[in-house]
Structures are given as C-alpha cells and as structure tokens.
Design a protein around this motif. Sequence first.
Motif, PDB file in Angstrom:
ATOM      1  N   ASN A   1      -4.666  -6.005  -4.476  1.00  0.00           N
ATOM      2  CA  ASN A   1      -5.278  -6.371  -3.198  1.00  0.00           C
ATOM      3  C   ASN A   1      -6.729  -6.792  -3.376  1.00  0.00           C
ATOM      4  O   ASN A   1      -7.209  -7.705  -2.698  1.00  0.00           O
ATOM      5  CB  ASN A   1      -5.195  -5.201  -2.217  1.00  0.00           C
ATOM      6  N   VAL A   2      -7.437  -6.118  -4.292  1.00  0.00           N
ATOM      7  CA  VAL A   2      -8.826  -6.480  -4.555  1.00  0.00           C
ATOM      8  C   VAL A   2      -8.901  -7.873  -5.178  1.00  0.00           C
ATOM      9  O   VAL A   2      -9.739  -8.695  -4.803  1.00  0.00           O
ATOM     10  CB  VAL A   2      -9.492  -5.427  -5.477  1.00  0.00           C
ATOM     11  N   LEU A   3      -8.005  -8.153  -6.120  1.00  0.00           N
ATOM     12  CA  LEU A   3      -8.001  -9.457  -6.779  1.00  0.00           C
ATOM     13  C   LEU A   3      -7.709 -10.570  -5.790  1.00  0.00           C
ATOM     14  O   LEU A   3      -8.252 -11.679  -5.905  1.00  0.00           O
ATOM     15  CB  LEU A   3      -6.979  -9.455  -7.908  1.00  0.00           C
ATOM     16  N   TRP A   4      -6.867 -10.305  -4.794  1.00  0.00           N
ATOM     17  CA  TRP A   4      -6.524 -11.310  -3.790  1.00  0.00           C
ATOM     18  C   TRP A   4      -7.556 -11.405  -2.665  1.00  0.00           C
ATOM     19  O   TRP A   4      -7.436 -12.228  -1.777  1.00  0.00           O
ATOM     20  CB  TRP A   4      -5.155 -10.990  -3.186  1.00  0.00           C
ATOM     21  N   GLY A   5      -8.563 -10.552  -2.686  1.00  0.00           N
ATOM     22  CA  GLY A   5      -9.599 -10.606  -1.673  1.00  0.00           C
ATOM     23  C   GLY A   5      -9.271  -9.873  -0.393  1.00  0.00           C
ATOM     24  O   GLY A   5     -10.002  -9.994   0.603  1.00  0.00           O
ATOM     25  N   GLU A   6      -8.189  -9.088  -0.378  1.00  0.00           N
ATOM     26  CA  GLU A   6      -7.821  -8.335   0.819  1.00  0.00           C
ATOM     27  C   GLU A   6      -8.556  -7.013   0.905  1.00  0.00           C
ATOM     28  O   GLU A   6      -8.715  -6.453   1.993  1.00  0.00           O
ATOM     29  CB  GLU A   6      -6.307  -8.080   0.816  1.00  0.00           C
ATOM     30  N   MET A   7      -8.994  -6.499  -0.253  1.00  0.00           N
ATOM     31  CA  MET A   7      -9.714  -5.238  -0.307  1.00  0.00           C
ATOM     32  C   MET A   7     -10.906  -5.386  -1.232  1.00  0.00           C
ATOM     33  O   MET A   7     -11.095  -6.416  -1.887  1.00  0.00           O
ATOM     34  CB  MET A   7      -8.788  -4.108  -0.798  1.00  0.00           C
ATOM     35  N   SER A   8     -11.710  -4.342  -1.274  1.00  0.00           N
ATOM     36  CA  SER A   8     -12.863  -4.269  -2.164  1.00  0.00           C
ATOM     37  C   SER A   8     -12.753  -2.996  -2.987  1.00  0.00           C
ATOM     38  O   SER A   8     -11.948  -2.103  -2.677  1.00  0.00           O
ATOM     39  CB  SER A   8     -14.163  -4.280  -1.353  1.00  0.00           C
ATOM     40  N   LEU A   9     -13.527  -2.907  -4.048  1.00  0.00           N
ATOM     41  CA  LEU A   9     -13.540  -1.656  -4.803  1.00  0.00           C
ATOM     42  C   LEU A   9     -14.078  -0.513  -3.958  1.00  0.00           C
ATOM     43  O   LEU A   9     -13.600   0.623  -4.046  1.00  0.00           O
ATOM     44  CB  LEU A   9     -14.392  -1.816  -6.072  1.00  0.00           C
TER      45      LEU A   9
ATOM     46  N   ARG B   1     -11.507   3.195   3.912  1.00  0.00           N
ATOM     47  CA  ARG B   1     -10.094   3.154   3.551  1.00  0.00           C
ATOM     48  C   ARG B   1      -9.300   2.403   4.618  1.00  0.00           C
ATOM     49  O   ARG B   1      -9.539   2.570   5.817  1.00  0.00           O
ATOM     50  CB  ARG B   1      -9.540   4.564   3.405  1.00  0.00           C
ATOM     51  N   PRO B   2      -8.332   1.555   4.206  1.00  0.00           N
ATOM     52  CA  PRO B   2      -7.527   0.819   5.193  1.00  0.00           C
ATOM     53  C   PRO B   2      -6.574   1.753   5.916  1.00  0.00           C
ATOM     54  O   PRO B   2      -5.897   2.583   5.288  1.00  0.00           O
ATOM     55  CB  PRO B   2      -6.776  -0.203   4.327  1.00  0.00           C
ATOM     56  N   LEU B   3      -6.492   1.621   7.223  1.00  0.00           N
ATOM     57  CA  LEU B   3      -5.630   2.480   8.027  1.00  0.00           C
ATOM     58  C   LEU B   3      -4.351   1.741   8.389  1.00  0.00           C
ATOM     59  O   LEU B   3      -4.326   0.512   8.457  1.00  0.00           O
ATOM     60  CB  LEU B   3      -6.365   2.920   9.293  1.00  0.00           C
ATOM     61  N   PRO B   4      -3.271   2.484   8.630  1.00  0.00           N
ATOM     62  CA  PRO B   4      -1.988   1.836   8.957  1.00  0.00           C
ATOM     63  C   PRO B   4      -2.105   0.931  10.175  1.00  0.00           C
ATOM     64  O   PRO B   4      -2.835   1.225  11.125  1.00  0.00           O
ATOM     65  CB  PRO B   4      -1.062   3.030   9.228  1.00  0.00           C
ATOM     66  N   ALA B   5      -1.347  -0.167  10.141  1.00  0.00           N
ATOM     67  CA  ALA B   5      -1.412  -1.158  11.224  1.00  0.00           C
ATOM     68  C   ALA B   5      -0.552  -0.782  12.411  1.00  0.00           C
ATOM     69  O   ALA B   5      -0.663  -1.406  13.477  1.00  0.00           O
ATOM     70  CB  ALA B   5      -0.983  -2.523  10.699  1.00  0.00           C
ATOM     71  N   ASP B   6       0.299   0.220  12.281  1.00  0.00           N
ATOM     72  CA  ASP B   6       1.199   0.553  13.375  1.00  0.00           C
ATOM     73  C   ASP B   6       0.648   1.641  14.279  1.00  0.00           C
ATOM     74  O   ASP B   6       1.364   2.211  15.087  1.00  0.00           O
ATOM     75  CB  ASP B   6       2.561   0.993  12.825  1.00  0.00           C
ATOM     76  N   ASP B   7      -0.635   1.943  14.166  1.00  0.00           N
ATOM     77  CA  ASP B   7      -1.235   2.974  15.004  1.00  0.00           C
ATOM     78  C   ASP B   7      -1.962   2.390  16.206  1.00  0.00           C
ATOM     79  O   ASP B   7      -2.779   3.061  16.831  1.00  0.00           O
ATOM     80  CB  ASP B   7      -2.215   3.821  14.188  1.00  0.00           C
ATOM     81  N   GLY B   8      -1.700   1.127  16.505  1.00  0.00           N
ATOM     82  CA  GLY B   8      -2.321   0.532  17.672  1.00  0.00           C
ATOM     83  C   GLY B   8      -3.666  -0.083  17.359  1.00  0.00           C
ATOM     84  O   GLY B   8      -4.174  -0.035  16.245  1.00  0.00           O
TER      85      GLY B   8
ATOM     86  N   ARG C   1     -15.492  -0.680  14.424  1.00  0.00           N
ATOM     87  CA  ARG C   1     -16.612  -1.173  13.635  1.00  0.00           C
ATOM     88  C   ARG C   1     -16.326  -1.090  12.138  1.00  0.00           C
ATOM     89  O   ARG C   1     -16.960  -1.789  11.345  1.00  0.00           O
ATOM     90  CB  ARG C   1     -17.872  -0.378  13.987  1.00  0.00           C
ATOM     91  N   ARG C   2     -15.363  -0.262  11.737  1.00  0.00           N
ATOM     92  CA  ARG C   2     -14.984  -0.184  10.323  1.00  0.00           C
ATOM     93  C   ARG C   2     -14.474  -1.523   9.807  1.00  0.00           C
ATOM     94  O   ARG C   2     -14.505  -1.793   8.605  1.00  0.00           O
ATOM     95  CB  ARG C   2     -13.878   0.854  10.128  1.00  0.00           C
ATOM     96  N   LEU C   3     -13.994  -2.380  10.713  1.00  0.00           N
ATOM     97  CA  LEU C   3     -13.362  -3.625  10.301  1.00  0.00           C
ATOM     98  C   LEU C   3     -14.374  -4.723   9.997  1.00  0.00           C
ATOM     99  O   LEU C   3     -13.984  -5.844   9.673  1.00  0.00           O
ATOM    100  CB  LEU C   3     -12.402  -4.104  11.396  1.00  0.00           C
ATOM    101  N   LEU C   4     -15.662  -4.435  10.110  1.00  0.00           N
ATOM    102  CA  LEU C   4     -16.679  -5.438   9.807  1.00  0.00           C
ATOM    103  C   LEU C   4     -16.783  -5.713   8.311  1.00  0.00           C
ATOM    104  O   LEU C   4     -17.353  -6.724   7.901  1.00  0.00           O
ATOM    105  CB  LEU C   4     -18.042  -4.998  10.347  1.00  0.00           C
ATOM    106  N   VAL C   5     -16.285  -4.811   7.495  1.00  0.00           N
ATOM    107  CA  VAL C   5     -16.294  -5.005   6.040  1.00  0.00           C
ATOM    108  C   VAL C   5     -14.866  -4.850   5.529  1.00  0.00           C
ATOM    109  O   VAL C   5     -13.993  -4.304   6.214  1.00  0.00           O
ATOM    110  CB  VAL C   5     -17.219  -3.999   5.334  1.00  0.00           C
ATOM    111  N   ARG C   6     -14.629  -5.335   4.323  1.00  0.00           N
ATOM    112  CA  ARG C   6     -13.304  -5.207   3.741  1.00  0.00           C
ATOM    113  C   ARG C   6     -13.028  -3.753   3.368  1.00  0.00           C
ATOM    114  O   ARG C   6     -13.926  -3.046   2.894  1.00  0.00           O
ATOM    115  CB  ARG C   6     -13.191  -6.098   2.499  1.00  0.00           C
ATOM    116  N   PRO C   7     -11.811  -3.285   3.569  1.00  0.00           N
ATOM    117  CA  PRO C   7     -11.478  -1.915   3.160  1.00  0.00           C
ATOM    118  C   PRO C   7     -11.564  -1.777   1.652  1.00  0.00           C
ATOM    119  O   PRO C   7     -11.489  -2.762   0.914  1.00  0.00           O
ATOM    120  CB  PRO C   7     -10.041  -1.732   3.669  1.00  0.00           C
ATOM    121  N   GLY C   8     -11.727  -0.542   1.188  1.00  0.00           N
ATOM    122  CA  GLY C   8     -11.949  -0.315  -0.229  1.00  0.00           C
ATOM    123  C   GLY C   8     -10.964   0.655  -0.851  1.00  0.00           C
ATOM    124  O   GLY C   8     -10.297   1.428  -0.157  1.00  0.00           O
TER     125      GLY C   8
END
Length: 523
Positions: free
Chosen positions: A437-445, A449-456, A464-471
């Motif tokens: 995911n980091v190599l593809w640019g979806e995450m950072s080192l 932490r990315p949270l599940p998408a099915d929690d609404g 505000r956590r979404l202003l930067v890439r998850p790590g």
Amino acid sequence: MGEVTTSLQRPVTNEGRSRLVRHVDSFEIQPPTPPSHNGVPRSAWTRARRRVSRWHRPYIAILLLLDFGSAAFASWIAIQLFDQAASGFSGTHQDPTWFHTVSYLLLPLGWVVILWSNRAYDRRYLGLGPDEFKRVIRAAVTVAASVSFLAFATKTALSRWTVGTALLGALLLILWGRFVARWALHYIRRRAGQAAHRMVLVGTLPECLEVYAAVTRSPAAGLVPVAIHITDGYAAARGMPTPVPVHAGRDVLALVREVGGDTIAVCGSASAEPGELRRLAWQLEGSGVDLVVAPQLTDIAGPRVHIRPIEGLPLLYVEEPTLSGPALLAKNLMDRVAAGLGLLLLIPLFVAIAVAIRISDPGPVFFRQPRVGHEGRTFRVWKFRTMYVDAEDRLASLTDQNETDGMLFKMKEDPRVFPVGRFLRASSLDELPQLINVLWGEMSLVGPRPLPADDGDFLGDVRRRLLVRPGMTGLWQVSGRSDLSWDEAVRLDLYYVDNWSLAYDLSILWRTVGVVLARKGAY
C-alpha cells in the motif's frame, strides 16, 4: 477568599498520583498572606538555591564528564587511524607533549566551553525535546569553525583527515552519550518517580485539571503536579474529585514551599489577568522557583508557536499545519524508496510466513479489507491473515466482549485468531504487507492508522485524520496501541496531523522499533 481543604494532604508520589482521588469539600476563611518578595533588586552574584529537584546538578556533572571523555576518545581514535598524518597536527614531530596536550586536554575543554556557551547544559533543555541535541550540533559547528580559524591564523599545518575524524567522532560520541544519559533519566523517572520537577498548578480547576492530564501522560517528562491553587470558581469546585490537594486564597510562593514544589504553572485564563503574571514573576525572583505559563493551546507543538512582541505586548502566533510543500515531497519519496527496498529484502520472510499460515489454517495467505484513506478515499489494505476463515461469521457472537470503546473490535484473547496468527500480531509481522500500500501511494510509513470503511462516515474531529495518508505506524502505535482508549487514540492522531514534520516521522519510526520488540499493546 478561603482555602479549599481536602480529605488527603500528604505529598503525592509519581507512582501513586494516578490512583489517589480527592474531593474538594469545604472552604476555610483565612486572611490573605502578604507576598514574601516585591521585586527589590538583589546582588547579581547571589542566587537562591533550589529547595528540591536538584537532580540536574549530578546529571549535568555526568554530562560534563561524558562530553569531555567523548571528545578526548574521538581524538585518540583519529590519531590511531591516521598515525602517519597525525605528525602534522600541531607539530607533533617537534613537540609530542604539546600535541597530546592539545588533543586530549585543550580540544576536549574547548568542546565543553562551547557546549556551555550554547546552553547545552541548561536544565530547561535537558531530558526532553530536541533542543538539547540541536545545541550540541550548533556547538560542533562552532568548534569546527574555531579550529579552522586558529589553524589559519597561526599558519599551523593540520592533517585534514585527523582533524575531521576527531571533530565528527566527538560530535557522534557526544550525541550518543547524551542519548544514553537521557534514556537513563527517563528510566529513573518512570520507575522510581525521582529526578522530577514538583509543580503547583494555578488557575481555575478545569484548566488546572486539563494541564494535569497533559503533563502526567508522559512520566519521562519529569513534571509531577503536587497541588492546585484555584483562582476562581470556588463554589463550582466543591465536591469535584481531584488527583492532588486543592487550595485557594493562599500566597502561591508560600504554598510552593509548603508542598515542596519548585515550579509554578499558570494555567489558561489565569495567565491573562492584567499585571498579575508580571507581579508573580517579580515575587519569584531569587526564590529558585520556576514559572511556567500553560496557555489554552493544547496539542500544538512548539514549531507552530511563535512569540512576536509588539510594543512590549508578547503575542502568541499559531501557524497553520504544514500539509504540503518540499517536506511532504521528501516524505513521499522516502516512503516509496523504503517500501520498495523493504519488499525486496523481506521476500524470504514473506514466504516463510505464508507457509506457516497455510499450515495453521487452509485458506488465503493475505487478508484484504476496505479502509478509509487520504481525503476519504477507500482502498483495500494488505495484511497477513491471522484469523480462521470463518472469523467474520463468528464476530456477531463476540460483539458484547469487545474490550475497546471505539470503532474497532479488540479482544486480548480473541478465539478467532489461530496460534501462528497470535504470534504475527504480537510481533506486528502481520502488518508488513502494507508496504505494498505504501509503494502504491495509498499509505505512508508513518501516519494515523487506517480505519475500516464500513463503520460509516467519519464525523467531527475524527474526520480530520483524513487530511494525511494513513500509516503503517503512528503516534497511536508508539504510545500504547490497543491499550489506549478511543478518545486518547483520536487525540494522538489529531496531534500528529496538526504537528507533522519529517523529523517527527523519523522519531516515530525509531520509537516503533522499541514498541515492536516490547510487544506492548499488540493483540
């Protein structure tokens, strides 16, 4: 005014302060105590000794010995490595005694003097934050410039390799020695509650309790609140539980001496009273008591705060978070390069883990789950599978056993995790495929932490956590991981977003190594 009495009045130790709960019960009217000092000038050569918190004296003495020894040892290493070239350093072929005096005495003394002039031994910068190391590096530049100037002025033939090795080696050894000394200081503070500053908090009770919570989150900081002196809201304070004794209507300096404190922290609105803060500073002159102002700016790092005086009025400027620019480009480049190299080097480990997973439970090696990423975009995260294939079907029967209070389901002894998966979670090896995911640019080192998408949808502060890439790792992970409450985890993630820097990322990566090895909060 009166004094708020409490059910417990004995001093609070660092170990027990979180367990003691006091209640503000009643008020006793007493006449105001006149200040013990009114700012009358004193001799510039006399200064009051600090009554407590004298830990910095032996600590500074140890640093002096370490710095001197590091510089002398670096000179010895340089001479041993470049013995032939060393004959040109200070004319050793003519006077070996003078050469060794310069190498092992004068140059190390020069290091100590320049470190002292750069305030690298100031107790305010020791034990916490990067300022101590910045001052060491600044002193190293000064030493190099001084040696170059003296060599030029005296037309001394110097071996560049010898001098360069001695100076660079001294810098590295001094930084390493201070790192070890700081680690030992933090260990003493966490384990024994010693070598700390005892603080008296001044302000309204809610403001003081907020500062109390902030300074006690990190015992390594060495700040131990021992009393609260409230300036307003006496009636509302009655019956409120407090972790330390609460007082009112007292001379603050007399209270500090009574409780054995050495620092006064003026909290929030108490620092805005016209003239009061200035008069308190006058009163503390010559007392050996530090004055700290805790403004109503929480979770904002120092680099974003600047004081700009205008006509004698110090204005506190708060800069916007830096979420773009050259530093972000450097972060992206570092992420891609590190992820690519990491995936290549870890191929043998990935194969071994894949075989262990297939033997433990037939099924897919990887687990992919939708997560919310930068600016709300959804992506599928890569992880090694650690649960049985029917884990999702069994989740409904375990919901009432959730041990966290947030959006994620966590159990220390989750029956859905197979034995190899339990080891992978404890060692954080299950997270390594996220390098894809980091190599593809979806995450950072480093990042939240990315949270599940099915929690609404994420609402309020959480969004505000979404202003930067998850790590792959973040401030949440190095501060307790699953042992933290949801509110505390969100606070740490928001702090990272608001105060991000490339140096902060490197610091978190370094701390991650220790957390992973300790397996703290991983389940």
